[in-house]
Design a protein around this motif. Structure first.
Motif, PDB file in Angstrom:
ATOM      1  N   TRP A  33     127.229  40.882  44.212  1.00  0.00           N
ATOM      2  CA  TRP A  33     126.791  38.706  44.420  1.00  0.00           C
ATOM      3  C   TRP A  33     127.975  38.621  45.754  1.00  0.00           C
ATOM      4  CZ3 TRP A  33     121.966  39.388  44.305  1.00  0.00           C
ATOM      5  CH2 TRP A  33     121.408  39.528  43.570  1.00  0.00           C
ATOM      6  N   ARG A  34     129.056  38.903  45.178  1.00  0.00           N
ATOM      7  CA  ARG A  34     129.786  39.079  46.601  1.00  0.00           C
ATOM      8  C   ARG A  34     130.132  39.397  47.830  1.00  0.00           C
ATOM      9  NH1 ARG A  34     136.125  37.558  44.595  1.00  0.00           N
ATOM     10  NH2 ARG A  34     135.886  36.924  46.587  1.00  0.00           N
ATOM     11  N   VAL A  35     129.373  40.522  47.966  1.00  0.00           N
ATOM     12  CA  VAL A  35     129.262  40.673  49.354  1.00  0.00           C
ATOM     13  C   VAL A  35     127.809  40.656  49.651  1.00  0.00           C
ATOM     14  CG1 VAL A  35     128.706  42.958  49.841  1.00  0.00           C
ATOM     15  CG2 VAL A  35     130.508  43.014  48.325  1.00  0.00           C
ATOM     16  N   ARG A  36     126.898  40.396  49.265  1.00  0.00           N
ATOM     17  CA  ARG A  36     125.059  40.582  49.155  1.00  0.00           C
ATOM     18  C   ARG A  36     125.614  38.781  49.869  1.00  0.00           C
ATOM     19  NH1 ARG A  36     120.436  42.008  45.478  1.00  0.00           N
ATOM     20  NH2 ARG A  36     121.032  43.846  45.578  1.00  0.00           N
ATOM     21  N   PHE A  37     125.923  37.619  49.065  1.00  0.00           N
ATOM     22  CA  PHE A  37     125.928  36.131  49.710  1.00  0.00           C
ATOM     23  C   PHE A  37     127.157  36.313  51.200  1.00  0.00           C
ATOM     24  CE2 PHE A  37     128.560  32.494  50.186  1.00  0.00           C
ATOM     25  CZ  PHE A  37     127.607  31.996  49.710  1.00  0.00           C
ATOM     26  N   ALA A  39     127.587  38.942  53.480  1.00  0.00           N
ATOM     27  CA  ALA A  39     126.473  39.241  54.175  1.00  0.00           C
ATOM     28  C   ALA A  39     125.628  38.080  54.974  1.00  0.00           C
ATOM     29  CB  ALA A  39     126.185  40.317  54.401  1.00  0.00           C
ATOM     30  N   HIS A  40     125.009  38.024  53.886  1.00  0.00           N
ATOM     31  CA  HIS A  40     123.649  37.038  54.521  1.00  0.00           C
ATOM     32  C   HIS A  40     123.242  35.366  53.573  1.00  0.00           C
ATOM     33  CE1 HIS A  40     122.067  41.293  55.275  1.00  0.00           C
ATOM     34  NE2 HIS A  40     122.541  41.956  54.396  1.00  0.00           N
ATOM     35  N   ARG A  41     124.471  35.171  53.268  1.00  0.00           N
ATOM     36  CA  ARG A  41     124.659  34.025  52.253  1.00  0.00           C
ATOM     37  C   ARG A  41     123.919  33.580  51.321  1.00  0.00           C
ATOM     38  NH1 ARG A  41     129.587  33.072  53.470  1.00  0.00           N
ATOM     39  NH2 ARG A  41     129.462  30.994  53.489  1.00  0.00           N
ATOM     40  N   ALA A  43     120.388  33.662  51.164  1.00  0.00           N
ATOM     41  CA  ALA A  43     118.817  34.924  51.152  1.00  0.00           C
ATOM     42  C   ALA A  43     119.817  36.141  50.388  1.00  0.00           C
ATOM     43  CB  ALA A  43     118.708  35.522  52.554  1.00  0.00           C
ATOM     44  N   GLY A  44     121.430  36.207  50.246  1.00  0.00           N
ATOM     45  CA  GLY A  44     121.310  37.391  49.784  1.00  0.00           C
ATOM     46  C   GLY A  44     121.327  37.556  47.890  1.00  0.00           C
ATOM     47  N   LEU A  45     121.314  35.824  47.919  1.00  0.00           N
ATOM     48  CA  LEU A  45     121.231  35.881  46.242  1.00  0.00           C
ATOM     49  C   LEU A  45     119.833  36.062  46.275  1.00  0.00           C
ATOM     50  CD1 LEU A  45     123.354  32.539  45.962  1.00  0.00           C
ATOM     51  CD2 LEU A  45     123.944  35.071  45.599  1.00  0.00           C
ATOM     52  N   GLU A  46     119.144  36.380  47.303  1.00  0.00           N
ATOM     53  CA  GLU A  46     117.674  36.683  45.868  1.00  0.00           C
ATOM     54  C   GLU A  46     117.032  37.572  46.200  1.00  0.00           C
ATOM     55  OE1 GLU A  46     114.938  35.241  49.665  1.00  0.00           O
ATOM     56  OE2 GLU A  46     115.790  32.934  48.870  1.00  0.00           O
ATOM     57  N   ASP A  47     115.421  37.759  45.629  1.00  0.00           N
ATOM     58  CA  ASP A  47     116.233  39.243  44.740  1.00  0.00           C
ATOM     59  C   ASP A  47     115.297  40.343  46.012  1.00  0.00           C
ATOM     60  OD1 ASP A  47     116.632  39.209  42.167  1.00  0.00           O
ATOM     61  OD2 ASP A  47     114.732  38.737  41.584  1.00  0.00           O
ATOM     62  N   ARG A  48     115.382  41.744  46.178  1.00  0.00           N
ATOM     63  CA  ARG A  48     115.308  42.120  47.291  1.00  0.00           C
ATOM     64  C   ARG A  48     113.790  42.750  47.124  1.00  0.00           C
ATOM     65  NH1 ARG A  48     120.549  45.599  48.943  1.00  0.00           N
ATOM     66  NH2 ARG A  48     121.475  44.213  49.344  1.00  0.00           N
ATOM     67  N   PRO A  49     113.237  43.016  47.834  1.00  0.00           N
ATOM     68  CA  PRO A  49     111.663  43.850  47.739  1.00  0.00           C
ATOM     69  C   PRO A  49     111.512  45.385  46.810  1.00  0.00           C
ATOM     70  CG  PRO A  49     111.724  43.115  49.908  1.00  0.00           C
ATOM     71  CD  PRO A  49     112.780  42.870  49.315  1.00  0.00           C
ATOM     72  N   ARG A  50     111.212  44.973  45.654  1.00  0.00           N
ATOM     73  CA  ARG A  50     110.419  46.170  44.539  1.00  0.00           C
ATOM     74  C   ARG A  50     110.375  47.097  44.924  1.00  0.00           C
ATOM     75  NH1 ARG A  50     113.558  44.892  40.393  1.00  0.00           N
ATOM     76  NH2 ARG A  50     114.419  42.920  39.880  1.00  0.00           N
ATOM     77  N   PRO A  51     110.478  48.980  45.162  1.00  0.00           N
ATOM     78  CA  PRO A  51     109.461  49.786  45.859  1.00  0.00           C
ATOM     79  C   PRO A  51     108.764  49.695  44.745  1.00  0.00           C
ATOM     80  CG  PRO A  51     111.749  50.317  44.147  1.00  0.00           C
ATOM     81  CD  PRO A  51     111.783  48.576  44.323  1.00  0.00           C
ATOM     82  N   GLY A  52     107.388  50.184  44.925  1.00  0.00           N
ATOM     83  CA  GLY A  52     106.051  50.979  44.502  1.00  0.00           C
ATOM     84  C   GLY A  52     104.869  50.825  44.369  1.00  0.00           C
ATOM     85  N   ARG A  53     103.537  50.568  43.692  1.00  0.00           N
ATOM     86  CA  ARG A  53     102.228  49.740  44.018  1.00  0.00           C
ATOM     87  C   ARG A  53     102.430  48.837  43.122  1.00  0.00           C
ATOM     88  NH1 ARG A  53      96.873  52.578  42.701  1.00  0.00           N
ATOM     89  NH2 ARG A  53      97.868  52.131  40.722  1.00  0.00           N
ATOM     90  N   PRO A  54     102.426  47.584  44.431  1.00  0.00           N
ATOM     91  CA  PRO A  54     101.626  46.375  43.545  1.00  0.00           C
ATOM     92  C   PRO A  54     100.879  45.898  42.334  1.00  0.00           C
ATOM     93  CG  PRO A  54     101.133  46.379  45.224  1.00  0.00           C
ATOM     94  CD  PRO A  54     101.450  47.621  45.722  1.00  0.00           C
ATOM     95  N   ARG A  55     101.095  45.707  41.470  1.00  0.00           N
ATOM     96  CA  ARG A  55      99.937  45.624  40.016  1.00  0.00           C
ATOM     97  C   ARG A  55      98.597  45.199  41.774  1.00  0.00           C
ATOM     98  NH1 ARG A  55     101.712  45.198  35.273  1.00  0.00           N
ATOM     99  NH2 ARG A  55     103.946  44.285  35.092  1.00  0.00           N
ATOM    100  N   ARG A  56      98.232  46.061  40.541  1.00  0.00           N
ATOM    101  CA  ARG A  56      96.086  46.004  40.601  1.00  0.00           C
ATOM    102  C   ARG A  56      94.935  45.016  40.449  1.00  0.00           C
ATOM    103  NH1 ARG A  56      92.751  51.416  40.344  1.00  0.00           N
ATOM    104  NH2 ARG A  56      91.388  49.226  40.184  1.00  0.00           N
TER     105      ARG A  56
END
Length: 355
Positions: A33-37, A39-41, A43-56
């Motif tokens: 989390w130090r590296v992400r902050f 690099a992206h301030r 915004a770096g603390l937010e969850d990244r998009p997760r892989p996989g199909r979205p819920r139907r």
């Protein structure tokens, strides 16, 4: 928020190892989390998009399918006795709960809440007007109390019943013993060799069993069992011996209580409520006997069956321990309360709360 606390601690000059120890996380988590902050301030603390199909399916759709599974098909004008996963999927589409859904998806969703509408279990609604009173006093005896007073060391509780219509079935061909990758095999065809009855008296607090073989059930044969027990120590010299029985023809009604008291003044017959054999501990012993010594049935004649039953009784007594009975008056009260919630207007007796 953990991520913000990590960044704030880092801004204060704390080392990664110190931050990890203070927040009780791994040092790699702090580093990430130090590296992400950096690099992206923020915004770096937010969850990244997760892989996989979205819920139907939305949570509401999932809940509606589960509610459908918990309702009898007849309420939906569906001519079925029970739902299957495939039928649920088909009906969910028909009712426009979802546009499409597979039986496998329905099954996985129901498994999350252990809902299995395709299964059923039989039960009998209690109809004894004195169900609470009769069941409560039996549970008191199991807890070594009678009429609010603790039982003494020379007072005993016997759970008794008979296992009737035990058949001596002889298989037409010998069975095949188990082998690698193969269970034992038992011939399906058999010859009938007659029936017998087994009367058993189970000492609830000592775990011991005394039994007797009889050609059939009846008052006289039950009396023989009582005599066998009451003339055997420690019951012969006991202050009181309580006999818990169901309402079978061998020992039902007020007359059976009088017969017991007249023949054995130290014995007290205590009846269970009607259709409450599940409160009779000897039934547990009968289950053990059947699974370990009788099934699969294959006996040359009635003598062989009787010999096996009595031999198992002796073997059981060598290592017997009382059953770990945990059903108490509190459980009985909860059961009666659930019955009233289930159908408060049912034509059933008035169940009072057990004191």
């Amino acid at each position: 928020m953990l991520r913000a606390r990590i960044v704030l601690a880092a801004a204060g000059g704390a080392a990664n190892a110190v931050i990890a120890a203070d927040l009780r996380v791994h040092v790699d988590t702090v580093r990430k989390w130090r590296v992400r902050f950096a690099a992206h301030r923020l915004a770096g603390l937010e969850d990244r998009p997760r892989p996989g199909r979205p819920r139907r399916f939305t949570p509401v759709q999932v809940a509606e399918v589960k509610a459908l599974a918990c309702s009898p098909p007849a309420q939906r004008d569906v001519p079925l006795a029970r739902w299957s996963a495939a039928e649920l999927a088909r009906h969910a589409v028909a009712e426009q709960v979802v546009e499409s859904i597979s039986a496998a998806t329905v099954r996985r969703g129901l498994a999350a809440d252990a809902i299995k509408p395709w299964q059923h279990r039989s039960w009998i609604f209690p109809r004894d007007p004195a169900f609470a009173v009769k069941a409560g006093r039996v549970l008191d005896l199991y807890d070594r109390r009678w009429e609010g007073i603790a039982l003494g060391d020379d007072e005993y509780v016997i759970s008794a019943d008979e296992k009737s219509q035990l058949q001596a079935l002889r298989r037409r061909y010998p069975g095949l013993a188990t082998g690698p990758g193969r269970p034992a095999r038992v011939e399906a065809e058999y010859r009938r060799g007659g029936t017998l009855a087994y009367f058993a008296a189970y000492d609830v607090h000592r775990g011991q069993v005394l039994g007797a073989i009889a050609p059939k059930t009846g008052i006289a044969w039950f009396a023989d069992l009582v005599e066998k027990v009451m003339t055997t120590e420690p019951y012969a010299s006991a202050t009181r011996v309580f006999w818990v029985v169901d309402n079978g023809s061998s020992h039902n009604g007020a007359r059976s209580v009088e017969r017991m008291r007249s023949a054995w003044p130290t014995a007290t017959l205590v009846h269970l409520p009607v259709h409450a054999s599940w409160l009779n501990q000897v039934e547990i012993y009968f289950s053990v006997l059947h699974r370990k010594a009788i099934a699969p049935v294959d006996f040359a004649d009635l003598d062989a069956l009787a010999t096996r039953i009595l031999a198992f009784e002796d073997r059981y007594n060598t290592t017997a321990r009382p059953f770990d009975w945990r059903y108490t008056r509190a459980d009985l009260n909860d059961y009666l309360a659930r019955l009233r919630r289930h159908d408060p207007d049912a034509p059933a007796p008035e169940f009072g709360r057990v004191a």
